[in-house]
Scaffold this active site. Structure first.
Site, mmCIF file in Angstrom:
data_model
loop_
_atom_site.group_PDB
_atom_site.id
_atom_site.type_symbol
_atom_site.label_atom_id
_atom_site.label_comp_id
_atom_site.label_asym_id
_atom_site.label_seq_id
_atom_site.Cartn_x
_atom_site.Cartn_y
_atom_site.Cartn_z
ATOM 1 C CD GLU A 172 -3.088 -1.209 2.048
ATOM 2 O OE1 GLU A 172 -3.095 -0.375 2.971
ATOM 3 O OE2 GLU A 172 -4.002 -2.045 1.873
ATOM 4 C CD GLU B 265 -3.777 -6.067 2.864
ATOM 5 O OE1 GLU B 265 -4.657 -5.309 3.352
ATOM 6 O OE2 GLU B 265 -2.561 -5.877 3.041
#
Length: 521
Positions: A178, A295
């Site tokens: 991320e 995810e």
């Protein structure tokens, strides 16, 4: 008041009784194609160091056996608690893979593979001191790319020597986590990440062009087109695209559970974005790149009680059903509540991400993957949009169906309040199952269920008064009451016309798993 309440309840019950059944009509001879198992390719975990724990390993072995995941992904492989990198007084690099070897050896011993997330930065190699989480993962770029490349090359060569080229070629290497969340997971900007990706991917490919590397591992489906364009324009190696998505409408990463988040009211949350990302890739200069969601879940905070609630099961199935054909993998975050970004959790049910809680108690979410793992490899045709039906090589049939209803009222209350309550499920129209073209003969029929107070461990815990700690007897009681056993088991004779019929009552967010097993003597 009581009189009107009783009348209202009676009318609701009568409406459910006389409502037209939802019909799931299946022809066991009509195969749609191979059953899509993108949901089973990968599952998530907190961080690498937690994987050295006996309880973590015990739970992963159980999840592998019952749910069948192939890969596992976690943060912190290169963080200091894994003891991978340091420098001597002269600034020379020193490498150590003892902890990684122990972890990866275990994964391979249970027939799982690492989806290798390369991060975070070893402190001795970091350009700054910004960190994330209780265990202080360093989120800064390397101070020296020659030394970073040296670490990556040496480590990948070590993997090749220890596990063999063919094995490592079956892994995935994902650069960072991320990076678009500036100063949360990466202190640099997009250009800094692209530099990190270019250096890392090129270094991995220098060991073997067969090794798979990708990114950008972003939150919220971000940077996909920019990333592909960068790799295409600059001839940077890329074998797959990865990103993340969660179904939260508003709120931030709520590590303490004191701020609050709200799950989206959009029925296409998560799955809609997965479909959009696939189409975004198809419009890019590299339209055939695989798409891995490394995810996903209903909520991105480890203090959201929706993760413990029975509604999570139907939520997950809805996303898997709609998004599965568009992605190569969708890695549920996570398999266990042994997840300590803010340190050890203090209660047995705290809204953790896991399929299992600390005491190995199976949540409703666990049974989703257990049921899906039992499906045959041939999917049968069906017009029903909230079911999956399969057939195995022996002619046994497995039907999984559910109701997906968003019962959260919206902005008036956050998840941390709403999903901690006792939330009875309303009765809705029953489901009439009809399966034709079965081979005549004797079958064992097994029916399992997940829903409100059906394999609903949190409800049992709630009835105990939500104790801060569980005794051994309480753990045993919760497990026994929510064991996943069939609530209905019977033998039936399928007549010469090959038809099986059964009507089942349904409530909001119920999940049913029906298996017809041929009895061959």
């Amino acid at each position: 008041m009581r009189y009107f309440f009783c009348i209202g309840f009676l009318m609701l019950s009568l409406n459910s009784v006389f409502a037209q059944p939802r019909v799931i009509d299946i022809d066991a001879a009509k195969i749609q194609g191979p059953f899509n198992r993108s949901f089973q390719e990968c599952v998530g975990a907190g961080r690498a160091n937690e994987g050295l724990r006996a309880d973590w390993q015990r739970q992963l072995r159980l999840v592998k056996q019952e749910c069948g995941f192939k890969y596992i992904r976690f943060h912190g492989l290169l963080s200091d608690d894994m003891g991978v990198y340091r420098e001597d007084k002269a600034g020379n690099a020193q490498y150590n893979y003892q902890y990684i070897d122990e972890l990866f050896d275990f994964l391979l011993s249970i027939k799982m593979k690492p989806f290798v997330e390369l991060g975070f930065m070893p402190n001795a190699l970091a350009s700054g001191n910004k960190t994330v989480f209780w265990w202080k993962g360093n989120i800064t770029p390397p101070k020296d790319y020659a030394k970073w490349d040296g670490l990556i090359k040496n480590m990948v060569q070590h993997f090749t020597e220890r596990y063999g080229h063919a094995e490592v070629a079956s892994w995935f290497f994902e650069v960072w986590n991320e990076p678009n969340l500036k100063n949360l997971f990466f202190s640099g900007d997009q250009a800094d990440y692209f530099k990190l990706y270019q250096e890392t991917s090129t270094t991995i490919k220098s060991v073997s062009t067969d090794y798979k590397v990708g990114g950008p591992a972003t939150a919220g489906n971000a940077w996909i087109t920019d990333f592909i364009n960068y790799c295409h324009t600059n001839k940077v190696p890329v074998d797959f695209v990865s990103t993340h998505d969660y179904g939260v409408k508003q709120g931030f990463l709520d590590q303490t559970g004191e701020v609050g988040v709200i799950v989206s009211q959009n029925r296409m949350a998560v799955s809609g974005n997965m479909i959009k990302s696939k189409k975004e890739i198809e419009r890019s200069p590299m339209p055939n790149l695989p798409l891995n969601y490394t995810e996903w879940s209903s909520s991105y905070t480890p203090t959201d009680p929706i993760h413990d609630n029975y509604v999570e099961a139907a939520y997950m199935l809805d996303k898997i059903k709609h998004a599965g054909p568009y992605v190569n993998s969708m890695s549920y975050w996570t398999f266990t509540d042994i997840f300590e970004e803010q340190g050890p959790r203090f209660t047995p049910f705290h809204g953790g991400f896991g399929l299992l809680n600390y005491q190995d108690i199976k949540k409703p979410a666990f049974y989703v993957y257990q049921f899906l793992n039992k499906m045959g490899d041939a999917e049968l045709k069906s017009s029903d949009t909230a079911s999956v039906v399969c057939r195995d090589k022996q002619g046994n049939v497995q039907l999984l169906f559910w109701d997906f209803t968003i019962t959260h009222p919206g902005d008036s209350v956050n998840d941390q309040v709403f999903y901690k309550r006792d939330l009875p499920a309303k009765a809705i129209a029953p489901v009439k199952v009809k399966i034709g073209h079965l081979t005549a003969g004797k079958y064992e029929v097994l029916i399992r269920k997940v829903g409100y107070r059906s394999n609903d461990a949190y409800a049992t815990y709630f009835d105990m008064g939500s104790p801060a700690q569980l005794t051994k007897a309480q753990v045993a009681q919760i497990k026994e009451k929510n064991s996943g056993q069939a609530f209905l088991k019977m033998e039936v004779n399928i007549p010469a016309n090959g038809v099986f019929e059964k009507e089942l009552q349904l409530r909001q967010n119920d999940v049913y798993f029906v298996v017809l097993q041929r009895i061959i003597k």
